[in-house]
Design a protein around this motif. Structure first.
Motif, PDB file in Angstrom:
ATOM      1  N   PRO A   1      50.684   4.793 -58.923  1.00 46.41           N
ATOM      2  CA  PRO A   1      50.606   5.213 -57.520  1.00 46.41           C
ATOM      3  C   PRO A   1      49.536   4.385 -56.805  1.00 46.41           C
ATOM      4  N   GLY A   2      49.741   4.157 -55.514  1.00 44.25           N
ATOM      5  CA  GLY A   2      48.728   3.396 -54.765  1.00 44.25           C
ATOM      6  C   GLY A   2      47.395   4.126 -54.796  1.00 44.25           C
ATOM      7  N   ARG A   3      47.449   5.430 -54.522  1.00 41.56           N
ATOM      8  CA  ARG A   3      46.219   6.236 -54.524  1.00 41.56           C
ATOM      9  C   ARG A   3      46.469   7.478 -55.375  1.00 41.56           C
ATOM     10  N   LEU A   4      45.493   7.790 -56.210  1.00 38.93           N
ATOM     11  CA  LEU A   4      45.633   8.939 -57.112  1.00 38.93           C
ATOM     12  C   LEU A   4      44.362   9.774 -57.044  1.00 38.93           C
ATOM     13  N   ILE A   5      44.530  11.092 -56.865  1.00 41.43           N
ATOM     14  CA  ILE A   5      43.389  12.005 -57.024  1.00 41.43           C
ATOM     15  C   ILE A   5      43.552  12.666 -58.382  1.00 41.43           C
ATOM     16  N   VAL A   6      42.462  12.712 -59.142  1.00 45.71           N
ATOM     17  CA  VAL A   6      42.488  13.430 -60.419  1.00 45.71           C
ATOM     18  C   VAL A   6      41.548  14.616 -60.282  1.00 45.71           C
ATOM     19  N   LEU A   7      42.091  15.797 -60.516  1.00 46.62           N
ATOM     20  CA  LEU A   7      41.276  17.017 -60.432  1.00 46.62           C
ATOM     21  C   LEU A   7      40.965  17.481 -61.848  1.00 46.62           C
ATOM     22  N   GLY A   8      39.681  17.385 -62.227  1.00 48.82           N
ATOM     23  CA  GLY A   8      39.278  17.822 -63.565  1.00 48.82           C
ATOM     24  C   GLY A   8      38.605  16.701 -64.333  1.00 48.82           C
TER      25      GLY A   8
END
Ligand SMILES: Cc1cc2nc3c(=O)[nH]c(=O)nc-3n(C[C@H](O)[C@H](O)[C@H](O)COP(=O)(O)OP(=O)(O)OC[C@H]3O[C@@H](n4cnc5c(N)ncnc54)[C@H](O)[C@@H]3O)c2cc1C
Length: 464
Positions: free
Chosen positions: A167-174
């Motif tokens: 993905p161009g932009r990825l948020i990872v929570l954790g």
């Protein structure tokens, strides 16, 4: 239709496979029931694909730390993903089914439910177990109760290990193991990554040196770390996903990976038919017998027990369970600590590697856990700065910690953090499991010039 086997195993992940294989090796018949892919989470959506995604980035970073090695700046993401897919056999379990059948196991497709003592229902079949049923159903991701999450498409670790493109932009929570590994994997494959963690450091269950150095490594890779952050709401508008934090920060990306832990998969296995509560962890004794169920017939192993949710440790429990079922079929069995029928190592000798760059390799208790357990400890901390590490990479940065039980003069915990420390771990595991006295460990001379010379420095710093 009724079928009778000596052992019925529910769940054909690495753990279920090994329970069945050991039982067959012990002379029993075994059915192995699976409702997705034989091989389980580890083979298709966890250990293998995640490590296949990470390894090329580590190799590139390692090469770039050595002058004179001609390398480019970027990975070829398409080739890395192709190799990842190879490791998952393109999510086809034919090879694992062939292995299981070759090992003498009967593989049954379908969703299995307990139906009272020694009975398991799979579709219109009822399987009866002469000796035992083993529940090896693994775990499922925990979804945190964020506003909007039920209506929002987000990634779990399954999506993050099987995606066909970065993905161009990825948020990872954790900021646990899954979060940091996959944040770095996708960053190195080209994504812009925000990593949102609730504490000040990632990897809170390990020694603080792990979180400190891994956070540095992630930042150097260009990952934006949001620490002390509490996610409150999530939404998706068209292609863009938005994560709102309690301090008012709003992050946007193409995908949001929710990596906030896992829980035992016992929701729909029929445990209520034997007096247990669906959704609960299956607590077991050291031979794998499920607590709260009469008779020696219901066993569990692996993630579903909550003991040590790691493939290698689950497979160790599986060997115990398969062997003890076969032995009990012949007569009463003693289960003293460290016997073939006892998973003693689960308590305070569990090894674990976090495959980030820098790697974390840890076994046994952290200093905090050892003190909480009432052990009189002495902690030795060192930078990994030996001839072997300096030859290994320019600017090698690493740390080591050993935790000594001062009364017994043995190690109870060891942590290494640094590039390529994973292969050091087994030496520490052997020292802890073997309760090798420090004055004998002193005679285990590390080869020159290897990173393992840090052992010598640790023992010298201790006073030997
Ligand atoms: C992203 C990620 C990376 C990881 N990396 C590592 C690593 O590098 N090293 C490591 O040691 N561990 C790693 N782990 C942990 C590891 O994947 C698990 O500890 C391991 O898979 C547990 O094995 P298991 O057999 O207990 O469960 P699983 O692998 O989850 O297998 C359980 C099986 O049971 C089946 N099942 C469930 N319910 C039923 C039912 N009712 N009927 C029939 N079948 C059923 C499931 O379909 C599944 O195939 C990782 C985990 C994740 C999420």
């Amino acid at each position: 239709m009724t079928d009778t086997f000596d052992v019925v195993v529910i769940g054909a992940g690495p753990v279920g496979e090994n329970v069945a294989a050991r039982a067959v090796r012990g002379g029993l018949t075994a059915a192995l029931v699976e409702h997705e892919l034989v091989g389980g989470e580890c083979s298709y959506w966890a250990c293998m694909p995640s490590k296949a995604l990470l390894r090329p980035g580590h190799a590139l970073a390692a090469a770039r730390r050595l002058p004179g090695v001609p390398v480019g700046d970027h990975l070829d993401a398409a080739k890395v993903l192709e190799r990842r897919t190879y490791f998952t056999s393109n999510w086809d379990d034919a090879g694992q089914v062939q292995w299981a059948e070759g090992a003498g196991i009967t593989v049954i497709r379908g969703s299995a439910r307990l139906d009272g003592e020694r009975r398991v229902v799979v579709g219109d079949r009822t399987l009866t177990a002469r000796q035992a049923v083993a529940v090896c159903t693994g775990s499922v991701p925990v979804v945190p109760p964020l506003e909007g999450i039920a209506e929002t498409r987000v990634w779990t670790s399954r999506d993050a290990t099987s995606a066909k493109a970065a993905p161009g932009r990825l948020i990872v929570l954790g900021g646990g193991v899954v979060g940091v590994e996959l944040a770095q994997a996708w960053r190195r494959l080209g994504s812009d990554v925000d990593l949102v963690i609730s504490g000040e450091l990632p990897l809170p269950k390990l020694e603080p040196i792990a979180g400190e150095l891994v956070a540095e490594g992630l930042r150097e890779d260009g990952i934006s770390l949001h620490t002390g952050a509490k996610a409150v709401r999530v939404s998706r508008d068209g292609g863009e996903v938005t994560l709102g934090l309690s301090d008012g920060t709003v992050l946007t990306a193409d995908e949001l990976l929710v990596a906030t832990g896992r829980r035992p998969a016992t929701d729909s296995v029929g445990v209520e038919t034997v007096g247990l509560k669906p959704g609960d962890t299956l607590h077991v004794d050291d031979s794998g017998l499920v607590s709260g169920v009469d008779g020696q017939w219901l066993y569990a192993a692996g993630d579903v027990t909550g003991r040590a949710p790691l493939t290698h440790q689950g497979k160790y429990e599986a060997r115990v369970v398969g062997d003890v079922i076969a032995a009990r079929a012949r007569g009463p069995v003693e289960t003293p600590p460290w016997s073939q029928f006892t998973a003693t190592a689960d308590h305070a000798s569990v090894p674990q590697v976090v495959f980030t760059d820098p790697e974390v390799a840890a076994v046994g208790l952290t200093a905090a856990q050892a003190s909480a357990a009432g052990i009189e400890t002495r902690v030795v901390d060192l930078d990994i700065a030996v001839a072997g590490s300096s030859v290994h990479a320019d600017g090698y940065r690493g740390k080591a910690r050993m935790v000594v039980d001062e009364r017994r003069k043995v190690l109870v915990g060891v942590t290494f953090v640094g590039p390529d420390v994973a292969e050091l771990l087994h030496s520490a595991t052997v020292a802890i499991v073997g309760e090798v006295p420090l004055d004998r460990l002193w005679h285990a001379v590390p080869s020159y010039p290897t990173i393992s010379e840090v052992w010598l420095r640790l023992l010298e710093a201790y006073g030997l």
